[in-house]
Write an enzyme that holds these catalytic residues in place. Structure first.
Site, PDB file in Angstrom:
ATOM      1  N   SER A 116      38.640 -14.855   0.307  1.00 30.26           N
ATOM      2  CA  SER A 116      39.106 -13.931  -0.992  1.00 30.26           C
ATOM      3  C   SER A 116      40.742 -14.082  -0.616  1.00 30.26           C
ATOM      4  O   SER A 116      41.464 -14.451   0.383  1.00 30.26           O
ATOM      5  CB  SER A 116      38.876 -12.558  -0.394  1.00 30.26           C
ATOM      6  OG  SER A 116      39.702 -11.520  -1.036  1.00 30.26           O
ATOM      7  N   TYR A 164      38.401  -6.208   5.642  1.00 32.62           N
ATOM      8  CA  TYR A 164      37.855  -7.185   4.726  1.00 32.62           C
ATOM      9  C   TYR A 164      38.585  -8.334   4.681  1.00 32.62           C
ATOM     10  O   TYR A 164      38.095  -9.377   4.946  1.00 32.62           O
ATOM     11  CB  TYR A 164      37.638  -6.553   3.267  1.00 32.62           C
ATOM     12  CG  TYR A 164      37.113  -7.478   2.179  1.00 32.62           C
ATOM     13  CD1 TYR A 164      35.807  -7.683   2.286  1.00 32.62           C
ATOM     14  CD2 TYR A 164      38.024  -8.248   1.458  1.00 32.62           C
ATOM     15  CE1 TYR A 164      35.241  -8.480   1.243  1.00 32.62           C
ATOM     16  CE2 TYR A 164      37.501  -8.915   0.560  1.00 32.62           C
ATOM     17  CZ  TYR A 164      36.389  -9.432   0.188  1.00 32.62           C
ATOM     18  OH  TYR A 164      35.643 -10.297  -0.445  1.00 32.62           O
TER      19      TYR A 164
END
Length: 253
Positions: free
Chosen positions: A142, A158
């Protein structure tokens, strides 16, 4: 026929990657978690276009199931493709959950860690003996882990796990290079998927703001990422390894 395993392919980026890889003449073993119908739908699209695919259940947060999954994969390879190995692994399965550091629980931290970092680590370890020399691995990361500006509060866990996956990608590339196995990562920007409990559908008002931060003026679509993953596992990228490619349309450019 070459064969790929794509985890988390019942929707979103994984579904797109599985379909795009199959379009290149590659057989696909795809996995689903709590969306078996999505897995069936992905297989149906691939078969409609003349490809071959098999959907298997897998919870990447439960490492104790990986040995059994490997044995199932070996059986599918033998029965469907008359092979005892496969060529490409896409570690894509995951989920997103946000929380400010002051509100984060150990349970949430551990769940994200099991799925986003520990899962890909040990699944790759279990499947490695079945991957052919000269194969390829792609990890879905990501851009939240790499961006230096525009950090969004709530993504510490995350993004932290995705940052660990970025480091793991480079070490995998180093350790597997003796077998000619390439390992790369893709880092999507804001992409219209079902992550965050289908956040894009539940909160459509966030889309214009995200699009405004992107050079191309829109949010990403799963196919934007799936095509890059398919390219990275293919022979077109035979001289690319240990790279993390941001696929974000110029987010924060």
């Amino acid at each position: 026929m070459k064969v790929a395993i794509v985890t988390g392919a019942s929707s979103g980026i994984g579904q797109s990657a599985a379909i795009e890889i199959a379009r290149r003449g590659v057989g696909v073993i795809l996995t689903y978690g709590n969306n078996p119908q999505g897995g069936k739908d992905t297989v149906a699209v691939i078969e409609k276009e003349g490809g071959t695919a098999v959907a298997l259940p897998l919870d990447v947060g439960e490492t104790g199931t990986f040995e059994g999954f490997r044995d199932t994969v070996a059986g599918v390879l033998r029965d469907t493709w008359q092979r005892d190995s496969f060529d490409y692994l896409v570690n894509n399965a995951g989920f997103a959950q946000t929380s400010l550091i002051e509100d984060t629980t150990e349970e949430m931290f551990d769940r994200l860690m099991r799925v986003l970092l520990k899962g890909p680590y040990f699944l790759t370890q279990k499947l490695l003996p079945l991957i052919t020399d000269g194969g390829a691995i792609v990890n879905t990361s990501s851009n939240s882990a790499s961006t230096a500006t525009g950090l969004e509060p709530g993504y510490s866990v995350y993004a932290g796990m995705k940052g660990g996956l970025d480091v793991l990608t480079r070490y995998m590339a180093k350790e597997f290079s003796g077998r000619g196995i390439r390992v790369n990562a893709v880092s999507p920007g804001a992409t219209r998927t079902r992550l965050g409990d289908d956040a894009f559908t539940r909160f459509p008002e966030v889309v214009p703001a995200l699009a405004a931060k992107t050079a191309f003026g829109r949010v990403g679509e799963p196919d934007d990422i799936g095509k890059m993953i398919a390219t990275l596992v293919s022979d077109e990228s035979r001289w690319v390894t240990a790279q993390n490619i941001e696929v974000s349309g110029g987010y924060n450019l």
